[in-house]
Design a protein around this motif. Structure first.
Motif, PDB file in Angstrom:
ATOM      1  N   ASN A 287       0.821  -1.218   0.000  1.00  2.89           N
ATOM      2  CA  ASN A 287       0.000   0.000   0.000  1.00  2.89           C
ATOM      3  C   ASN A 287       0.854   1.266   0.000  1.00  2.89           C
ATOM      4  OD1 ASN A 287      -2.308  -1.680   0.218  1.00  2.89           O
ATOM      5  ND2 ASN A 287      -2.061  -1.731   2.441  1.00  2.89           N
ATOM      6  N   ALA A 288       2.000   1.214  -0.692  1.00  4.45           N
ATOM      7  CA  ALA A 288       2.866   2.391  -0.776  1.00  4.45           C
ATOM      8  C   ALA A 288       3.222   2.629  -2.239  1.00  4.45           C
ATOM      9  CB  ALA A 288       4.134   2.198   0.044  1.00  4.45           C
ATOM     10  N   PRO A 289       3.216   3.879  -2.705  1.00  8.36           N
ATOM     11  CA  PRO A 289       3.478   4.159  -4.122  1.00  8.36           C
ATOM     12  C   PRO A 289       4.943   4.006  -4.513  1.00  8.36           C
ATOM     13  CG  PRO A 289       3.193   6.207  -2.903  1.00  8.36           C
ATOM     14  CD  PRO A 289       2.903   5.104  -1.929  1.00  8.36           C
ATOM     15  N   VAL A 290       5.864   4.055  -3.541  1.00  9.77           N
ATOM     16  CA  VAL A 290       7.289   3.977  -3.854  1.00  9.77           C
ATOM     17  C   VAL A 290       7.925   2.818  -3.104  1.00  9.77           C
ATOM     18  CG1 VAL A 290       7.473   6.436  -4.352  1.00  9.77           C
ATOM     19  CG2 VAL A 290       7.833   5.614  -2.010  1.00  9.77           C
ATOM     20  N   ASN A 291       9.131   2.456  -3.545  1.00 10.48           N
ATOM     21  CA  ASN A 291       9.889   1.408  -2.896  1.00 10.48           C
ATOM     22  C   ASN A 291      11.021   2.015  -2.066  1.00 10.48           C
ATOM     23  OD1 ASN A 291       8.324  -0.485  -4.249  1.00 10.48           O
ATOM     24  ND2 ASN A 291       9.742  -0.582  -5.986  1.00 10.48           N
ATOM     25  N   LEU A 292      11.456   1.270  -1.064  1.00  4.57           N
ATOM     26  CA  LEU A 292      12.584   1.705  -0.251  1.00  4.57           C
ATOM     27  C   LEU A 292      13.870   1.095  -0.792  1.00  4.57           C
ATOM     28  CD1 LEU A 292      11.238   1.445   3.412  1.00  4.57           C
ATOM     29  CD2 LEU A 292      11.503   3.486   2.018  1.00  4.57           C
ATOM     30  N   GLU A 293      14.915   1.887  -0.855  1.00  3.65           N
ATOM     31  CA  GLU A 293      16.205   1.418  -1.324  1.00  3.65           C
ATOM     32  C   GLU A 293      17.269   1.675  -0.265  1.00  3.65           C
ATOM     33  OE1 GLU A 293      17.083   3.218  -5.031  1.00  3.65           O
ATOM     34  OE2 GLU A 293      15.596   2.047  -6.168  1.00  3.65           O
ATOM     35  N   PHE A 294      18.137   0.644  -0.043  1.00  2.00           N
ATOM     36  CA  PHE A 294      19.213   0.757   0.943  1.00  2.00           C
ATOM     37  C   PHE A 294      20.526   0.410   0.249  1.00  2.00           C
ATOM     38  CE2 PHE A 294      15.389  -0.418   3.272  1.00  2.00           C
ATOM     39  CZ  PHE A 294      15.369   0.524   4.301  1.00  2.00           C
ATOM     40  N   ASP A 295      21.530   1.267   0.425  1.00  7.82           N
ATOM     41  CA  ASP A 295      22.846   0.923  -0.085  1.00  7.82           C
ATOM     42  C   ASP A 295      23.556   0.025   0.938  1.00  7.82           C
ATOM     43  OD1 ASP A 295      23.742   2.575   1.963  1.00  7.82           O
ATOM     44  OD2 ASP A 295      24.049   4.297   0.639  1.00  7.82           O
ATOM     45  N   MET A 296      24.809  -0.402   0.619  1.00  7.94           N
ATOM     46  CA  MET A 296      25.509  -1.352   1.467  1.00  7.94           C
ATOM     47  C   MET A 296      25.763  -0.798   2.864  1.00  7.94           C
ATOM     48  SD  MET A 296      26.740  -4.297   1.958  1.00  7.94           S
ATOM     49  CE  MET A 296      26.565  -4.929   0.288  1.00  7.94           C
ATOM     50  N   GLU A 297      26.133   0.473   2.956  1.00  6.41           N
ATOM     51  CA  GLU A 297      26.410   1.064   4.263  1.00  6.41           C
ATOM     52  C   GLU A 297      25.159   1.091   5.136  1.00  6.41           C
ATOM     53  OE1 GLU A 297      28.241   5.212   6.168  1.00  6.41           O
ATOM     54  OE2 GLU A 297      28.195   4.896   3.984  1.00  6.41           O
ATOM     55  N   GLU A 298      24.029   1.403   4.539  1.00  7.26           N
ATOM     56  CA  GLU A 298      22.776   1.430   5.295  1.00  7.26           C
ATOM     57  C   GLU A 298      22.362   0.019   5.713  1.00  7.26           C
ATOM     58  OE1 GLU A 298      20.578   5.353   3.365  1.00  7.26           O
ATOM     59  OE2 GLU A 298      20.481   3.424   2.327  1.00  7.26           O
ATOM     60  N   GLN A 299      22.617  -0.956   4.848  1.00 11.02           N
ATOM     61  CA  GLN A 299      22.297  -2.339   5.197  1.00 11.02           C
ATOM     62  C   GLN A 299      23.111  -2.795   6.398  1.00 11.02           C
ATOM     63  OE1 GLN A 299      22.296  -5.096   1.823  1.00 11.02           O
ATOM     64  NE2 GLN A 299      22.107  -3.327   0.464  1.00 11.02           N
ATOM     65  N   MET A 300      24.390  -2.434   6.421  1.00 10.06           N
ATOM     66  CA  MET A 300      25.247  -2.818   7.537  1.00 10.06           C
ATOM     67  C   MET A 300      24.777  -2.181   8.838  1.00 10.06           C
ATOM     68  SD  MET A 300      29.020  -2.705   5.730  1.00 10.06           S
ATOM     69  CE  MET A 300      29.842  -3.230   7.237  1.00 10.06           C
ATOM     70  N   GLU A 301      24.327  -0.956   8.762  1.00  7.03           N
ATOM     71  CA  GLU A 301      23.831  -0.296   9.963  1.00  7.03           C
ATOM     72  C   GLU A 301      22.550  -0.941  10.471  1.00  7.03           C
ATOM     73  OE1 GLU A 301      23.383   3.809   9.159  1.00  7.03           O
ATOM     74  OE2 GLU A 301      25.542   4.228   9.011  1.00  7.03           O
ATOM     75  N   LEU A 302      21.689  -1.373   9.544  1.00  5.95           N
ATOM     76  CA  LEU A 302      20.437  -2.007   9.954  1.00  5.95           C
ATOM     77  C   LEU A 302      20.666  -3.389  10.559  1.00  5.95           C
ATOM     78  CD1 LEU A 302      18.176  -1.043   6.907  1.00  5.95           C
ATOM     79  CD2 LEU A 302      17.985  -0.160   9.243  1.00  5.95           C
ATOM     80  N   LEU A 303      21.606  -4.157   9.976  1.00  5.22           N
ATOM     81  CA  LEU A 303      21.831  -5.524  10.439  1.00  5.22           C
ATOM     82  C   LEU A 303      22.741  -5.599  11.652  1.00  5.22           C
ATOM     83  CD1 LEU A 303      22.310  -7.373   7.020  1.00  5.22           C
ATOM     84  CD2 LEU A 303      20.305  -7.441   8.504  1.00  5.22           C
TER      85      LEU A 303
END
Length: 510
Positions: A287-303
């Motif tokens: 139910n969202a018009p756009v997608n979320l994108e994460f680069d490698m640095e952001e992925q590392m911070e999330l995980l």
């Protein structure tokens, strides 16, 4: 911490689960070349079963290319070494397939011995075959297939020499088993004394045909299990103290990887690593018009989190998962023999006495998704172990949908409904065999690879998906009566077929 398939102990639970090398010893007495009720000779059944065994091992995950089993014949010439342990599995399959296609008369002319066998010399020959195996922590098993219940023919010297040689099997770490296809096999002539002297309980193993022999041989092959050394952190907030544990998996899924190490001309391929710094992961939101994108640095911070790699104890609880529910492959956890602290056994004993489990957070890599699991105490092979089961998240609890409301104890059914339900159950009951159901996609991949490996035509794969027309034909009038009595026809009439969307139809090939 490391992944390892080679670190085996000669004591403890590993001794029970040691991988095995099986030597299939086939007698060539004239009794092995007499056709039985299935119109096959016992010798042909042995050849066919050996071929099926080798064929089943083609895609097993193993670092070695040689065979976990060998085949020898009770003869005194070069043909006695039928299949060696150091033979490549593909070559063994080709050789056994060729012998499988040989006529009964040719097999008899090639391999039936003319005189008696020196059983003591044959036992010594079998023992020496294991010297081809350059490994220590492996089971060594001899399975002798014969229909001759009196191999020494009353010769006392031959009898004494054979029994004396068989006594040395245990000292060399070899287990001896005897299999026959003769329903009238008389153990009193020789084998009762043989097993008595070996101090091994006699287990009468009689197989009727090729299928029974395949089941016997395949159950004796025990391949390597996967184990990984990890740390168990029982003190929350204190990562400096931990217990050394081992995580083990004995059932491994058969996988086909799209990997290639060499080209068709035999040259080694050059491996090129991809720069992952620019990799972008895209997540689609409902139910969202756009997608979320994460680069490698952001992925590392999330995980990234502060949990150490291994298992971290969170709290003690009652059972969380239901019996029989499986989310991912279950694994076993046991204490590392090198661990000196007794805390592992203390935790296990408390859980066993109080009927509790340990709720832990699992993290297998530095940047890994955290999974919550429960440690269930089990006692197997004289050892305290924990069965690790994954605890599902809320969106992973998918219960089967059903339109039938749960009936209470006061619900009454007519005798007519009970009778037709019993008949329906009988119609739907059949003898289950796991070979009936296969993954068609995986089977087609294996058939393609097998044809390339063995240089043979591609095998046609039978589609084993549910045949609704065949099922309706099997049920017959019982199915129709069941629909009428339980008013299921009205529901079927009310269903509407979904129309294909424009986007779906545009993707179809014209």
């Amino acid at each position: 911490m490391s992944d390892s398939e080679d670190d085996f102990d000669s004591t403890g639970t590993n001794a029970f689960f040691k991988p095995s090398f099986v030597l299939i010893a086939i007698d060539t007495d004239p009794a092995m070349f007499i056709k039985g009720e299935n119109d096959n000779t016992p010798f042909r059944n042995c050849v066919n079963a050996s071929y099926e065994l080798a064929n089943s091992l083609m895609f097993t995950q193993s670092k070695r290319s040689w065979s976990p089993f060998g085949v020898v014949l009770a003869r005194d010439d070069v043909s006695a070494s039928f299949v060696n342990f150091d033979d490549n599995v593909l070559n063994s399959i080709k050789f056994l397939k060729e012998k499988k296609g040989t006529s009964d008369d040719d097999l008899r002319d090639l391999y039936q011995r003319k005189g008696s066998v020196d059983l003591s010399a044959f036992f010594l020959f079998c023992k020496k075959k294991f010297k081809e195996v350059n490994a220590v922590f492996y089971k060594r098993i001899i399975i002798y297939v014969t229909n001759d219940d009196n191999p020494t023919r009353g010769d006392k010297n031959q009898r004494f020499a054979a029994i004396n040689e068989a006594k040395n099997f245990e000292a060399n770490g070899i287990s001896f088993e005897m299999v026959t296809m003769n329903p009238n096999f008389d153990y009193k002539h020789f084998y009762n004394e043989l097993f008595s002297v070996m101090k091994v309980p006699l287990v009468e193993t009689i197989v009727e045909d090729e299928d029974g022999l395949i089941e016997k041989l395949s159950s004796s092959i025990l391949t390597r299990f996967y184990q990984r050394k990890l740390h168990f952190f029982p003190f929350l907030g204190d990562n400096s103290r931990f217990l050394k544990v081992k995580q083990k998996v004995f059932i491994r899924e058969e996988k086909l990887y799209n990997n290639a190490y060499v080209s068709t001309d035999g040259k080694t391929l050059k491996k090129i690593s991809k720069n992952v710094a620019d990799v972008v992961k895209t997540y689609r939101l409902k139910n969202a018009p756009v997608n979320l994108e994460f680069d490698m640095e952001e992925q590392m911070e999330l995980l990234n989190n502060n949990l150490p790699v291994g298992y971290t104890l969170l709290f003690v609880s009652d059972r969380v998962t239901e019996v029989g529910s499986i989310l991912i492959d279950n694994v076993l956890l046991e204490v590392d023999p090198k661990e000196d602290l007794p805390f592992f056994n203390s935790f296990w004993q408390y859980c066993a006495d109080k009927n509790k489990v340990l709720i832990c957070a699992r993290k297998l890599r530095q940047l890994d998704k955290t999974r919550f699991v429960e440690f269930i105490p089990k006692f197997a092979n004289n050892a305290r172990i924990f069965l690790i089961k994954a605890i599902p998240f809320n969106d992973e609890n998918k219960l089967p949908s059903s339109k039938l409301e749960a009936a209470d104890d006061t619900t009454q059914y007519s005798q007519e409904k009970i009778k037709v339900t019993d008949e329906l159950i009988k119609k739907l009951t059949f003898d289950y065999d796991p070979k009936m159901f296969t993954n068609p996609c995986n089977a087609k991949k294996k058939a393609f690879l097998r044809s390339k490996f063995l240089d043979e035509p591609k095998e046609d794969i039978e589609d084993v998906t549910l045949d609704t027309e065949g099922l309706d034909k099997t049920l017959g009038q019982v199915g129709e009566d069941f629909k009428k009595l339980f008013h299921l026809e009205e529901e079927e009439k009310g269903k509407k077929r979904k129309t294909a969307s424009a986007s779906a139809s545009s993707k179809r090939k014209k």
